[in-house]
Design an enzyme around this catalytic site. Structure first.
Site, PDB file in Angstrom:
ATOM      1  CG  PHE A 180      -5.571  -3.058   4.003  1.00 46.07           C
ATOM      2  CD1 PHE A 180      -5.471  -3.516   5.310  1.00 46.07           C
ATOM      3  CD2 PHE A 180      -6.267  -3.841   3.095  1.00 46.07           C
ATOM      4  CE1 PHE A 180      -6.038  -4.719   5.705  1.00 46.07           C
ATOM      5  CE2 PHE A 180      -6.840  -5.040   3.477  1.00 46.07           C
ATOM      6  CZ  PHE A 180      -6.730  -5.483   4.788  1.00 46.07           C
ATOM      7  CG  HIS A 204     -10.726  -6.703   6.684  1.00 43.01           C
ATOM      8  ND1 HIS A 204      -9.921  -7.359   7.570  1.00 43.01           N
ATOM      9  CD2 HIS A 204     -10.220  -6.981   5.446  1.00 43.01           C
ATOM     10  CE1 HIS A 204      -8.971  -8.016   6.902  1.00 43.01           C
ATOM     11  NE2 HIS A 204      -9.130  -7.808   5.617  1.00 43.01           N
ATOM     12  CD  GLU A 213      -1.717  -2.446   1.360  1.00 39.65           C
ATOM     13  OE1 GLU A 213      -0.549  -2.683   1.756  1.00 39.65           O
ATOM     14  OE2 GLU A 213      -2.553  -3.347   1.179  1.00 39.65           O
ATOM     15  CB  ALA A 249     -10.883   2.285   4.386  1.00 43.69           C
TER      16      ALA A 249
HETATM   17  C1  LIG Z   1      -2.238  -4.975   4.173  1.00 44.25           C
HETATM   18  C2  LIG Z   1      -3.183  -5.837   3.439  1.00 44.25           C
HETATM   19  N1  LIG Z   1      -3.407  -5.621   2.130  1.00 44.25           N
HETATM   20  C3  LIG Z   1      -4.263  -6.400   1.444  1.00 44.25           C
HETATM   21  C4  LIG Z   1      -4.933  -7.427   2.063  1.00 44.25           C
HETATM   22  C5  LIG Z   1      -5.916  -8.299   1.282  1.00 44.25           C
HETATM   23  N2  LIG Z   1      -5.436  -9.682   1.243  1.00 44.25           N
HETATM   24  C6  LIG Z   1      -5.930 -10.633   2.045  1.00 44.25           C
HETATM   25  S1  LIG Z   1      -5.177 -12.105   1.865  1.00 44.25           S
HETATM   26  C7  LIG Z   1      -4.166 -11.495   0.655  1.00 44.25           C
HETATM   27  C8  LIG Z   1      -3.166 -12.353  -0.041  1.00 44.25           C
HETATM   28  C9  LIG Z   1      -2.147 -12.799   0.903  1.00 44.25           C
HETATM   29  O1  LIG Z   1      -1.284 -13.700   0.278  1.00 44.25           O
HETATM   30  P1  LIG Z   1      -0.354 -14.588   1.180  1.00 44.25           P
HETATM   31  O2  LIG Z   1       0.278 -13.730   2.228  1.00 44.25           O
HETATM   32  O3  LIG Z   1       0.558 -15.327   0.272  1.00 44.25           O
HETATM   33  O4  LIG Z   1      -1.312 -15.591   1.947  1.00 44.25           O
HETATM   34  P2  LIG Z   1      -2.186 -16.768   1.340  1.00 44.25           P
HETATM   35  O5  LIG Z   1      -3.587 -16.271   1.371  1.00 44.25           O
HETATM   36  O6  LIG Z   1      -1.694 -17.062  -0.028  1.00 44.25           O
HETATM   37  O7  LIG Z   1      -1.996 -17.886   2.281  1.00 44.25           O
HETATM   38  C10 LIG Z   1      -4.434 -10.151   0.428  1.00 44.25           C
HETATM   39  C11 LIG Z   1      -3.717  -9.329  -0.558  1.00 44.25           C
HETATM   40  C12 LIG Z   1      -4.698  -7.611   3.439  1.00 44.25           C
HETATM   41  N3  LIG Z   1      -5.323  -8.542   4.155  1.00 44.25           N
HETATM   42  N4  LIG Z   1      -3.802  -6.820   4.092  1.00 44.25           N
END
Ligand SMILES: Cc1ncc(C[n+]2csc(CCOP(=O)(O)OP(=O)(O)O)c2C)c(N)n1
Ligand SMILES: Cc1ncc(C[n+]2csc(CCOP(=O)(O)OP(=O)(O)O)c2C)c(N)n1
Ligand SMILES: [Mg+2]
Ligand SMILES: [Mg+2]
Lengths: 345, 325, 325, 345
Positions: free
Chosen positions: C85, C128, C59, C83
């Site tokens: 984030f 969230h 972000e 938001a």
């Molecule tokens: C700071 C932030 N930005 C965006 C998100 C939205 N988001 C939730 S899970 C995810 C992907 C995470 O990928 P990873 O860390 O590899 O975990 P996985 O779900 O693949 O186990 C995202 C971008 C979030 N939770 N936190």
């Protein structure tokens, strides 16, 4: 025949891995049935990493997990009934219904706060490691996080701090992006990183780093055990990248039970893997893989497997009943616990 | 009674807390900034060499380490430096520290203390002059502390480091060198108890941090004209001692709120809104806010002075408040 | 007149802006979140494949890229996702975007538009569900826009993307699917012009974003009892149309401010303070704020409902405001 | 004899480097005389990096700099009078007095906002590169930042984005930590990083990375020219680490003129380096080093050097007179420029 942990330990791993599997299958059903709202994340396909990694810890150690926490919480021994109840927002849930699926936490088992902010886990865990180092009692902290955490700058800051101060932190990166389709193709986010080799990141800071097959419980346990012992003797931190191919059900934006209810007979010869997910059943499903190894032990093992499965299904069914029967929290309790009560009084 | 600088009292509080509680440690290389007071912290490093850390320039990471360590039983004091840099740790403050206790149904605590040097410091320009704690007031779960004197600094810091909750402690850069009276044995001061720094019948002035000495100066000038200001220093924004503020307004009927934050969404606005809602019947005249106008802070002295509250502007606002209504 | 969802209008605005201005591009993979509306953005990717970027989960980095690109002449639309984030990009918003024009004496501009999904979305829990734009109100230099209808979303987004200033645009996650009337030819709406969403003589209610439809529902219920609410939607917090708010209070004598942010330091407090200072003489009764109490947002539905403003709570507060004074 | 840029270019470099040196010497004097307040940062010792690096850019390119910006601004051709006036907070300053030493900015020469937030520069510059890429006109953006920026997570995020999108960004890292004492010893901050080789960081993301002697103007110019041409042809980004040993005057927390007013005769043989800073004068002062190379050209060159020095001193003296004579801004103008005027009207 596997090297590494003895057969007894393998059975212990399988018991937890199967517990997680049945738990997650139940979570999908509860979501489909409309028992809870919002996005959620399943640990199916990663049981072979979380269970043996966490089994290598001691009681006094700390852990931190992420939005994909169900498996970690159960691997450490949390009550599945309280876990499901939390996902349903019930008063009996691990967090009293305040957290939901993304924030399951069991402080009495050493979990730090379960952050759903990508990068939150890894950086809080370095704080855990700082506490362990201050305490000088040989304790360690394990961070269990996804590959996506390495897109966040704070993760990098946290790695640097851990490296600078030689903190006893095991960074367990579960890389589940292999096979994932990612947002660009309408699926769940997968790694958006210029690095072709994530281990170069911790290595750039001089952190000992290894890659391991995350489907292979014995290999994960061995790597984790080594990492922990380095950390306990002040030679941490250590970074482990566990490769866990994406489970088909975790690939779309909203999880689905793509491979059906796991049929353990695929491990014992009672059923034959076919269809679109044949390779998954044969090679990548960590539960089937470990069950298959154990089933090699002969007929007694096959019986033991099916008894274990029955007991596990029963345990999860009871947990689901408990959760569904549990009350919702009283609305006005929403005002509690903003601050420790005696302080705000 | 003797006099001590705010900075010296702050260091005393840290030293005493570290001596009495082995869980307290300091993450931060320049708790008192780069000014002349900075060497006062040397004795912390000397006496507790294993418990004072000079971290990288990684505000988010440093804050997270403090939060995580506090969840694992420690009591870290994390210095974020110039307050504008706390914005780099904003998620750790709001998304992590503030909510952990609540989100675990009270099962986890995060007793970390954050510290930063806030305020218009003289030539700090737009990136070294902020007071971000007004914003944090909209992130429930953090205690917010803004001392204005040496005694308050000592007492509130001791309470912060003993508190089971996450606490944001702000020190105005210009307060560090100001000496005020302290008693022989300094002691902890509970949160949520406002201090009436001056009694007066004509108008209630509410202020924190550096604005408190500024208001005292203004009050003295006003007293020469027979205007008696009652100055209420809440000392902690969270918890807020609404009662003392409203009681004061019930006696004076008039309220001027002074704060160095920009106007919109600042501390003055929250105090004003609280009284407009819960003390309305006592009000004889419009509430007056004395704040920075809504501009970034400019470097050049005449510009900086123009946008920053000072005793003259405060006195003028009080006179205005007395004329109205 | 036909109806359109907020989400569809938002996408229309982006599409029209991209067609008319080649400097506009999008940094953000899921501008409409993960809900059913998300596929509406597909046509942006199809029609402008080189101008829609799926960035890493970074972000701060993404926001900085938007700010830097805007200084170099582009008009990026940076989506920060949920938001909460945006807190990870807080320094880019407050220390960089907000101050660049001021700090260069007007020689640089930073015409970046940020977007995020704010608000209590249903099961979002503590990380969230936030509405960080109240905090940003204390960071002068950012335009802040919070549309409540499809027509406003379209019109204000077009203005944001044409504005020479940095703009924070927030969409409530629960507004995305709500359909409201739009005229055949949607057009840009200037900033700083409040919209009186309902006329009424008894009480002024000020609200933005999702609280606007909630207040309309409350107003209908109240109208059955003969209580006529005047609903003012400022639409933009920066610039704020104080005049329309105060004029409305001058007619009704009573003010209820509704906002989903926590109480302290929230939007409701700023509006209340403004009227307590500049419209005091019109007030017949205490100002009433309807907001979230100062707690993080809990996951479980009955808890979440308990802390979130809704039409019933709004109606009850209006009745209370009419009884008082 | 130097390879690389011809003698004409060397004279151009020296002219700018000397301009910066005399400017900075004047800044110290103005601080000592109490003409401005607050912390400040000098570019002395780094002229050999900024000048040849920036000389390799074209008019259409963008730049971003940091708290240590004086040298970059002058290298690009900003007016020294307006620079000094800004440091003094005068209405005639580059920023009209609103920025001060930390934020000197010259937008009409392609500078993005000068951020004093460590990490700000590098991440804004990636935005500049994004704009260049969108424009498709072969322009590039150069970030000039300190080694400390690599302690901030946002820098890492920015590197990743630049690498992912192949943005035309030259990351010029001026590593001045060699020889610095750092906060821990009561001096100015020096690098607090676990990495023993900062280039491994961009390399972990597949970014082309080179190290260069930052005192050697010709080497810096050659490396930068190569990097820029890669970026212009879509093969960016490129990371350059320029090693510039810490100037003694920048080591304490508050700058001081440790090595005195630079005496160019040390380059021409008219004065002999001695004392505590002898090594600095002989090897590490980039101005003396380049002057010495040029002085090798013989008597004519020596004359030209002293004429250049005289002209430069005169130019800076005039600039200082201009700055000191300039008015302070009118107080009420503090309310202007929060927003672009027509929008806020
Ligand atoms: C700071 C932030 N930005 C965006 C998100 C939205 N988001 C939730 S899970 C995810 C992907 C995470 O990928 P990873 O860390 O590899 O975990 P996985 O779900 O693949 O186990 C995202 C971008 C979030 N939770 N936190
Ligand atoms: C985010 C942030 N944290 C802390 C500071 C305080 N600070 C100013 S300069 C500096 C050191 C920067 O080192 P480096 O980037 O190597 O630049 P140098 O001064 O060595 O040229 C620090 C920590 C800051 N300006 N910004
Ligand atoms: Mg992943
Ligand atoms: Mg440096």
């Amino acid at each position: 025949m596997p090297k590494g942990p003895g057969e007894k330990r393998q059975w212990q791993f399988l018991e937890r891995m199967l517990l997680i599997r049945r738990f997650e299958e139940t979570v999908v059903k509860m979501a489909t049935d409309g028992h809870f709202r919002g996005h959620y994340h399943l640990y199916i396909g990663q049981e072979g990493t979380g269970v043996p990694a966490i089994a290598a810890l001691k009681r006094k150690d700390f852990l931190a997990t992420t939005h994909r926490n169900h498996g970690h919480i159960l691997a450490r021994g949390a009550d599945p009934g309280a876990g499901l109840a939390e996902i349903l927002g019930r008063a009996t849930g691990l967090n009293g219904g305040r957290g939901g699926t993304i924030h399951l936490c069991e402080p009495k088992l050493g979990f730090l706060s379960t952050s759903g902010v990508v990068g939150g886990c890894i950086s809080l865990a370095v704080g855990g490691g700082y506490a362990c180092a201050q305490r000088r009692d040989g304790s360690v902290t394990m961070a269990l996080f996804g590959d996506g955490a390495l897109e966040e700058g704070v993760s990098y800051e946290a790695l640097n701090i851990a490296a600078l101060w030689h903190l006893p932190v095991i960074f367990m990166c579960e890389n589940n992006s292999a096979g994932a389709m990612g947002m660009a193709k309408g699926g769940y986010p997968s790694l958006v990183h210029a690095s072709k080799n994530l281990l170069l990141i911790p290595k750039s800071m001089g952190i000992k780093s290894v890659r391991v097959d995350g489907v292979d419980a014995a290999a994960v346990h061995a790597a984790t055990t080594r990492a922990i012992s380095l950390c306990r003797s002040g030679r941490g931190p250590v970074f482990i990248e566990a490769m866990t191919p994406r489970w088909a059900g975790s690939d779309p934006l909203w999880p689905e039970l793509a491979t059906g209810i796991t049929d353990l007979r695929m491990a014992t010869g009672g059923a034959v893997p076919t269809g679109k997910h044949q390779a998954w059943f044969e090679h990548y499903d960590p539960v089937l893989r470990l069950a298959r190894e154990l089933a090699n032990g002969g007929e007694e093992s096959v019986h033991r497997l099916s008894a274990l499965d029955e007991a596990t299904r029963k345990r999860i069914a009871d947990a689901a009943d408990f959760a569904l029967a549990s009350p919702l929290p009283a609305p006005e309790t929403a005002l509690n616990h903003v601050f420790v009560q005696e302080a705000s009084a | 009674m003797s006099k001590q600088s705010y900075a010296a009292a702050l260091v005393d509080a840290l030293h005493d807390a570290m001596r009495s509680d082995p869980r307290v440690s300091i993450i931060g290389g320049y708790v008192l900034g780069l000014g002349p007071q900075r060497t006062l912290t040397d004795r912390l490093k000397q006496d507790f060499p294993d418990r004072v850390f000079d971290p990288p320039t990684s505000e988010a990471g440093n804050a997270a380490v403090g939060v995580g360590a506090s969840m694992a039983g420690m009591r870290p004091f994390v210095d974020l430096g110039t307050a504008s840099f706390s914005y780099l740790a904003w998620s750790q403050l709001t998304n992590e520290a503030a909510v952990a206790h609540y989100m675990t149904n009270g099962r986890l605590t995060a007793p970390v203390t954050f510290h930063m040097l806030h305020g218009v410091r003289g030539g700090g320009a737009a990136q070294h002059s902020q007071s971000p704690h007004a914003m944090l007031w909209n992130a429930p779960g953090l205690e917010i502390v803004a001392p204005s004197t040496a005694a308050d600094a000592y007492g509130l810091i001791r309470t912060a480091l003993a508190s089971p909750n996450p606490t944001m402690l702000v020190s105005h850069a210009k307060l560090l060198g100001i000496e005020t009276e302290v008693s022989e044995k300094k002691s902890a001061i509970p949160f949520g108890v406002a201090d009436i720094k001056r009694r007066g019948r004509d108008v209630t002035v509410v202020a924190t941090s550096l604005m408190v000495p500024y208001c005292l100066t203004a009050a003295e000038a006003l007293a020469k004209d027979g205007i008696e200001v009652e100055l209420v220093d809440p000392r902690t924004l969270v918890p807020l001692d609404e009662k003392t503020i409203i009681e004061s307004v019930s006696r004076t009927g008039r309220l001027v709120v002074v704060d160095e934050c920009p106007l919109r969404g600042g501390i003055a606005s929250e105090i004003a809104a609280t009284v407009a809602e819960r003390g309305f019947k006592h009000l004889k005249a419009p509430i007056v806010r004395v704040t920075r106008p809504d501009t970034p802070v400019p470097f050049s002295l005449p510009l900086e002075n123009f946008v920053t509250p000072d005793p003259e502007k405060i006195a003028a606002a009080v006179r205005g408040a007395l004329k109205a209504g």
